[in-house]
Design an enzyme around this catalytic site. Structure first.
Site, PDB file in Angstrom:
ATOM      1  N   HIS A   1       1.276   4.637  -2.881  1.00 15.61           N
ATOM      2  CA  HIS A   1       1.642   6.192  -2.226  1.00 15.61           C
ATOM      3  C   HIS A   1       3.692   6.403  -3.224  1.00 15.61           C
ATOM      4  O   HIS A   1       3.941   7.535  -4.095  1.00 15.61           O
ATOM      5  CB  HIS A   1       1.868   6.303  -1.115  1.00 15.61           C
ATOM      6  CG  HIS A   1       0.589   6.109  -0.685  1.00 15.61           C
ATOM      7  ND1 HIS A   1      -0.668   7.390  -1.209  1.00 15.61           N
ATOM      8  CD2 HIS A   1      -0.086   5.931   0.285  1.00 15.61           C
ATOM      9  CE1 HIS A   1      -1.244   6.744  -0.511  1.00 15.61           C
ATOM     10  NE2 HIS A   1      -1.083   6.429   0.702  1.00 15.61           N
TER      11      HIS A   1
ATOM     12  N   HIS B   1       3.108   6.983  -6.779  1.00 10.78           N
ATOM     13  CA  HIS B   1       2.751   8.376  -7.176  1.00 10.78           C
ATOM     14  C   HIS B   1       3.471   9.270  -7.013  1.00 10.78           C
ATOM     15  O   HIS B   1       3.220  10.204  -7.874  1.00 10.78           O
ATOM     16  CB  HIS B   1       1.503   8.754  -6.676  1.00 10.78           C
ATOM     17  CG  HIS B   1       0.562   9.340  -7.025  1.00 10.78           C
ATOM     18  ND1 HIS B   1      -0.238   9.317  -5.609  1.00 10.78           N
ATOM     19  CD2 HIS B   1       0.381   9.688  -7.819  1.00 10.78           C
ATOM     20  CE1 HIS B   1      -1.650  10.396  -6.737  1.00 10.78           C
ATOM     21  NE2 HIS B   1      -1.352  10.345  -8.142  1.00 10.78           N
TER      22      HIS B   1
ATOM     23  N   HIS C   1       0.910  -1.120  -0.115  1.00 16.22           N
ATOM     24  CA  HIS C   1       0.458  -0.317   0.267  1.00 16.22           C
ATOM     25  C   HIS C   1       1.089   1.543   0.133  1.00 16.22           C
ATOM     26  O   HIS C   1       0.829   1.960  -1.076  1.00 16.22           O
ATOM     27  CB  HIS C   1      -0.816   0.245   1.195  1.00 16.22           C
ATOM     28  CG  HIS C   1      -2.281   1.200   1.437  1.00 16.22           C
ATOM     29  ND1 HIS C   1      -3.295   1.550   1.164  1.00 16.22           N
ATOM     30  CD2 HIS C   1      -1.170   2.648   2.508  1.00 16.22           C
ATOM     31  CE1 HIS C   1      -3.402   2.558   1.136  1.00 16.22           C
ATOM     32  NE2 HIS C   1      -2.541   3.533   1.939  1.00 16.22           N
ATOM     33  N   GLU C   2       1.752   1.865   1.030  1.00 15.39           N
ATOM     34  CA  GLU C   2       2.505   2.631   1.518  1.00 15.39           C
ATOM     35  C   GLU C   2       3.270   2.396  -0.509  1.00 15.39           C
ATOM     36  O   GLU C   2       4.260   4.644  -0.756  1.00 15.39           O
ATOM     37  CB  GLU C   2       3.403   2.366   2.167  1.00 15.39           C
ATOM     38  CG  GLU C   2       2.723   2.374   3.878  1.00 15.39           C
ATOM     39  CD  GLU C   2       1.868   3.687   3.377  1.00 15.39           C
ATOM     40  OE1 GLU C   2       1.889   4.423   3.102  1.00 15.39           O
ATOM     41  OE2 GLU C   2       0.707   3.316   4.431  1.00 15.39           O
TER      42      GLU C   2
END
Length: 679
Positions: free
Chosen positions: A472, A475, A468-469
């Site tokens: 980020h 992105h 998940h991290e």
């Protein structure tokens, strides 16, 4: 201090402008902040005082170029204060928070500057700009207007006071929470009390005790959410109860670290500020500049999900009750343990048995990095020659398929008393063509560190969190924008979780999990049968998972839908009433965060915005369906997702970017199916 003596005052000469951490000392921060404040205010005042007609170049571009010293020191300092705090950083952050708030107000409330932006906004379509330039003007105009730029002088003075007081209070909330979390770490005298934990977990608990001078004992440190990953394994019910009790008592024990009065004061001030800005509530103020647009839209969505989630949780609770003896009742500290028993009995899934397959280094290199390489063609090389801000933080250089540099990725995996709870991504340097800046991003997790020589075995949830991290981080790495305002993850808050949630899908993607899920001792791959059982149980316990999340999201909304005329005096009573109103007042399913340790909403920038996770999950679930329909882990799919969504950063309306990627708006049905709410 001379420029040559302070590393923040000039761009770093290191690769990708990585901050020169080996040279940074405590005494550099405050002078750099002071210089940064002074320089940017002078730059902004020069724009506002210009006698020339406002143009895109002399106003918008000049604004975008301003404040580079302040940006450099702020990114480094606030990353350090979150991940490796000290008495010095704690004290300085309390000093800087109101100064930074005042500085931002001095810019956003400057009437001459606002007038120039207004004039450009009126003729933005006649300036011959590319769409990104037009959008830049629109974003500045919207943000300045919502920030109070149109208020009169007396109102602006009141607004400045609100902003500075709130910045001080939210900083104090975070420091109280970190201190109380450390103090409430649970000490056990013997390994027998921790029966059920694996060798790696016991090693981590012993190491945590040793670091506190408690040799021979075991310390269980608390995580940010209400629950704890070890509750699923501990056989001693009293031990589980002690951990849950410690977790839930954060911020309510009285004394200097009690957060109840801060919660009341923060929410009151936010409500008063919202009224000053022309909104009935803080929730209305916040959502006005999010994709949701109104708190009513948020309430409508959460209201659709809460009743079926609560019903599912009650049904799950009834099944768990059958595991207990006569006269015993399912309590919050029992849920994870009993759920594991039911999961094993029903689906033969044992999360504890998976940990040997989730060795951290393999998860990182052969899972997280491998999926990114297959999907986007990027590669990773560790750079031990580059010094990060902490000895445990590792630096990786990321390159595109053609060998060109993409940026630096820093991973800080382990928990420590100086690190706040949870997991997150921070930028240190954010790409923009205007400033010719590269990209450096950081991922922080809180994995317990085993003793030297022991392997780091991740739990299922920790593995998912790493994926998940890293979403980020991708992105931040992929965004290629012209203007600094749109760099990296600078998107609407209720959109920012979308890319990271999508990246979770690769954790159990067949090709990916087969590559990394290898037993750390035997070298055997995780049996396909176990993976199939995981998929079969995907919606199991989703009543609990959805309810605990929604309880926190609705609690956040309740606090921020009070008006300036409402009076709240009792935090516990307010919580109980808010949860009862939506049918989520089940003692066995407490909110993921209670108010006094709800860092997201009272110190983390998600105030009235914790709904963002499930709001973004609508897009995420719809995107996962798209990937499955179009062949999954392919370069073509990765390029489309990168080019049309991740790569645009904040340079266009996010829902417009989503339509460009998907070909239509997102639909909610995939989310309802995923969470078992579609019946």
């Amino acid at each position: 201090m001379a420029d040559t003596a302070n590393p923040f005052l000039t761009p770093s000469p290191l690769p990708y402008q990585l901050p020169p951490f080996a040279e940074i000392r405590d005494e550099h921060y405050r002078p750099a902040f002071d210089r940064g404040f002074q320089e940017q205010l002078a730059e902004v005042q020069a724009i506002a005082d210009s006698p020339d007609e406002p143009t895109f170049e002399n106003t918008m571009l000049a604004l975008e170029r301003s404040g580079q010293v302040l940006q450099r020191v702020a990114e480094v300092f606030f990353n350090k204060s979150s991940s490796d705090s000290t008495d010095f950083t704690n004290a300085l952050e309390e000093e800087i928070a109101p100064l930074l708030s005042a500085h931002q107000d001095a810019i956003r409330l400057n009437p001459a500057l606002y007038a120039r932006i207004q004039r450009l906004h009126e003729r933005r379509h006649d300036l011959g700009l590319a769409p990104e330039g037009v959008y830049l003007i629109e974003r500045y105009y919207t943000e300045f207007t919502l920030a109070g730029a149109g208020l009169d002088d007396e109102q602006k003075e009141r607004l400045r006071d609100y902003n500075q007081r709130l910045s001080t209070l939210t900083t104090r909330f975070e420091k109280n929470l970190l201190a109380d979390t450390n103090e409430l770490a649970v000490v056990f005298d013997s390994a027998d009390e921790l029966d059920g934990l694996g060798e790696g977990e016991l090693s981590a608990a012993a190491e945590a005790a040793r670091e506190r001078g408690l040799d021979g004992k075991y310390v269980v440190t608390l995580v940010l959410p209400t629950g704890h990953p070890w509750l699923a394994n501990l056989t001693d019910r009293r031990s589980r109860e002690r951990i849950m009790a410690a977790s839930r008592s954060r911020g309510i024990r009285g004394g200097e670290h009690d957060n109840r009065e801060l919660v009341l004061e923060i929410t009151r001030l936010r409500a008063e500020r919202a009224r000053l800005l022309g909104f009935d509530t803080h929730a209305a103020f916040v959502t006005a500049d999010e994709t949701a647009r109104t708190p009513e839209a948020v309430a409508d969505m959460l209201g659709r999900l809460a009743p079926p989630a609560a019903r599912n949780a009650r049904a799950e609770q009834a099944a768990l009750q059958q595991q207990l003896g006569d006269g015993e009742t399912v309590e919050s500290w029992d849920w994870a343990k009993l759920t594991d028993a039911v999961r094993q009995a029903t689906y033969d899934v044992d999360f504890a048995a998976m940990r040997p397959y989730f060795e951290a280094e393999r998860v990182l290199r052969d899972g997280v990095f491998y999926a990114a390489t297959k999907l986007y063609g990027i590669t990773f090389e560790e750079r031990p020659d580059l010094v990060a801000y902490h000895p445990e933080a590792r630096v990786f250089e990321v390159r595109n398929e053609d060998g060109s540099g993409l940026g630096l990725y820093i991973l800080d995996l382990y928990t420590r008393d100086s690190k706040r709870g949870g997991a997150w991504m921070n930028p240190l340097i954010s790409q923009s063509e205007l400033l010719d800046y590269p990209t450096v991003v950081v991922n922080n997790l809180n994995v317990p560190k085993p003793a030297a020589g022991e392997p780091t075995l991740l739990t299922y949830d920790e593995t998912n969190t790493l994926f998940h991290e890293f979403g980020h981080a991708l992105h931040g790495l992929f965004a290629r924008v012209t203007y600094p305002k749109f760099a990296g993850t600078n998107v609407f808050r209720d959109f920012v979780e979308f890319p990271s949630q999508v990246n979770e899908m690769w954790m159990l993607w067949p090709e990916v999990v087969a590559n990394y899920a290898v037993h750390h001792e035997t070298g055997e791959r995780m049996p396909q049968e176990l993976i199939d059982k995981l998929h079969a149980s995907e919606s199991f316990n989703e009543g609990f998972a959805t309810s605990e999340y929604l309880a926190a999201a609705l609690l956040d909304q309740a606090w921020h839908r009070i008006t300036a005329d409402d009076t709240v005096t009792d935090v516990a009573a307010f919580e109980a009433e808010a949860l009862a109103a939506v049918g989520l007042d089940n003692p066995a399913v407490p909110p993921r965060y209670a108010s006094t340790y709800f860092a997201h909403t009272f110190s983390g920038g998600y105030d009235a915005g914790y709904y963002s996770y499930i709001w973004s999950e609508v897009l995420d679930a719809d995107t996962v369906e798209w990937f499955k329909e179009n062949g999954g882990l392919t370069r073509a799919n990765g390029d489309r997702f990168r080019d049309r969504l991740l790569g645009v950063g904040g340079s266009k309306d996010p829902l417009e970017a989503y339509r460009d990627f998907r070909g239509r708006d997102a639909v909610i049905e995939p989310l309802l199916k995923r969470r078992g709410l579609d019946s």
